[in-house]
Motif scaffolding. Structure first.
Motif, mmCIF file in Angstrom:
data_model
loop_
_atom_site.group_PDB
_atom_site.id
_atom_site.type_symbol
_atom_site.label_atom_id
_atom_site.label_comp_id
_atom_site.label_asym_id
_atom_site.label_seq_id
_atom_site.Cartn_x
_atom_site.Cartn_y
_atom_site.Cartn_z
ATOM 1 N N GLY A 94 0.837 -1.189 0.000
ATOM 2 C CA GLY A 94 0.000 0.000 0.000
ATOM 3 C C GLY A 94 0.872 1.238 0.000
ATOM 4 N N PRO A 95 0.312 2.388 0.310
ATOM 5 C CA PRO A 95 -1.117 2.552 0.568
ATOM 6 C C PRO A 95 -1.871 3.011 -0.679
ATOM 7 C CG PRO A 95 0.024 4.520 1.229
ATOM 8 C CD PRO A 95 1.080 3.588 0.658
ATOM 9 N N ASN A 96 -3.155 2.795 -0.638
ATOM 10 C CA ASN A 96 -4.051 3.332 -1.640
ATOM 11 C C ASN A 96 -5.224 3.917 -0.870
ATOM 12 O OD1 ASN A 96 -5.629 3.924 -3.819
ATOM 13 N ND2 ASN A 96 -6.183 1.810 -4.266
ATOM 14 N N ASP A 97 -5.166 5.222 -0.618
ATOM 15 C CA ASP A 97 -6.172 5.851 0.236
ATOM 16 C C ASP A 97 -6.290 5.110 1.565
ATOM 17 O OD1 ASP A 97 -8.411 6.701 -2.503
ATOM 18 O OD2 ASP A 97 -6.744 7.792 -1.588
ATOM 19 N N TYR A 98 -5.183 4.959 2.239
ATOM 20 C CA TYR A 98 -5.065 4.298 3.547
ATOM 21 C C TYR A 98 -5.154 2.775 3.467
ATOM 22 C CZ TYR A 98 -6.980 8.944 4.600
ATOM 23 O OH TYR A 98 -7.250 10.280 4.612
ATOM 24 N N LYS A 99 -5.569 2.228 2.340
ATOM 25 C CA LYS A 99 -5.834 0.798 2.282
ATOM 26 C C LYS A 99 -4.597 0.011 1.873
ATOM 27 C CE LYS A 99 -9.239 1.909 -0.385
ATOM 28 N NZ LYS A 99 -10.350 1.864 -1.342
ATOM 29 N N LEU A 100 -4.546 -1.218 2.365
ATOM 30 C CA LEU A 100 -3.520 -2.160 1.951
ATOM 31 C C LEU A 100 -4.166 -3.277 1.135
ATOM 32 C CD1 LEU A 100 -1.460 -2.651 5.262
ATOM 33 C CD2 LEU A 100 -1.076 -0.984 3.426
ATOM 34 N N SER A 101 -3.371 -3.851 0.245
ATOM 35 C CA SER A 101 -3.800 -5.067 -0.463
ATOM 36 C C SER A 101 -2.981 -6.226 0.075
ATOM 37 C CB SER A 101 -3.573 -4.931 -1.971
ATOM 38 O OG SER A 101 -4.419 -3.949 -2.512
ATOM 39 N N PHE A 102 -3.655 -7.325 0.383
ATOM 40 C CA PHE A 102 -3.009 -8.498 0.974
ATOM 41 C C PHE A 102 -2.934 -9.627 -0.047
ATOM 42 C CE2 PHE A 102 -2.651 -7.484 5.488
ATOM 43 C CZ PHE A 102 -3.453 -6.367 5.581
ATOM 44 N N GLY A 103 -1.851 -10.394 0.048
ATOM 45 C CA GLY A 103 -1.782 -11.622 -0.727
ATOM 46 C C GLY A 103 -2.676 -12.685 -0.115
ATOM 47 N N ALA A 104 -2.785 -13.806 -0.823
ATOM 48 C CA ALA A 104 -3.670 -14.894 -0.375
ATOM 49 C C ALA A 104 -3.066 -15.703 0.763
ATOM 50 C CB ALA A 104 -4.009 -15.803 -1.549
#
Lengths: 112, 111
Positions: A94-104
């Motif tokens: 991240g971040p993308n507007d505070y958000k994180l992207s998680f792997g599987a």
């Protein structure tokens, strides 16, 4: 768009052996990168993070990770695995507007 | 240490019931998040909140709503629980460098 790929769903390693977990990301700028660990039935605990500076990052429990911009990777390593390291591991970007992207996630099994 | 607590570790509910999951953080963080976690799918963002009474939909908001009346508390509401909402629900808040801190999770079973 940001995304994370953890190519290995499950890894089995012998106690005392080394461990490497792979993480590849897609992100438009310099990312913040994270590794989390989850023991069965528990929440996620932060192992380490990278946001700038030295590309080799030290974390808790003897883990380290290396940020390689040219390979869009942030692989997690531990020189000698203990039975208590059996868990699920998640990489995040991240971040993308505070958000994180998680792997599987990658599940690690430690055999005696 | 940052502490994020969730009201229940395990819940069993019946189809059609209204379900409330509560999350409290003690670090005065602005942003809070609700995820669901399913095997092989990792964490998927349901909703997040960037201030009191402010919220944004995440990737899978359908069937869920949220409430944030106080800065430290963020509630997830299942208006009418369905069996496909059986899952592990994780709450988080974020601090410096967008680092997210997670609660212990609530495992919800909808019968």
């Amino acid at each position: 768009a940001q995304s994370v790929t953890q190519p290995d769903i499950h890894i089995t390693v012998s106690e005392g052996a080394s461990l490497e977990l792979r993480c590849n990301y897609s992100y438009g700028a310099t990312p913040y990168l994270f590794w989390y660990v989850q023991s069965p039935g528990q929440g996620l605990q932060l192992l380490l993070k990278y946001f700038s500076g030295d590309t080799l990052v030290q974390g808790i429990k003897g883990f380290e990770a290396e940020f390689k911009r040219s390979q869009s990777s942030f692989n997690l390593r531990k020189p000698s695995v203990h039975w208590s390291d059996a868990a699920e591991y998640f990489c995040a970007v991240g971040p993308n507007d505070y958000k994180l992207s998680f792997g599987a996630g990658t599940t690690v099994t430690v055999r005696a | 240490d940052v502490k994020v607590t969730q009201s229940s570790r395990y819940l069993v509910k019946r189809t059609g019931e209204k379900v409330f999951l509560e999350c409290v953080q003690d670090m005065d963080h602005e942003n809070m998040f609700w995820y669901r976690q399913d095997p092989g799918l990792g964490l998927r963002l349901i909703y997040f909140s960037y201030d009191v009474k402010m919220k944004e939909k995440g990737d899978i908001p359908e069937g869920y709503s949220v409430s944030r009346e106080k800065k430290e508390r963020f509630s997830l509401i299942l208006e009418s629980a369905s069996t496909n909402q059986t899952s592990m629900y994780l709450c988080a808040s974020n601090g410096e460098q967008e680092t997210q801190y997670f609660g212990p999770g609530t495992r919800l079973l909808v019968l």
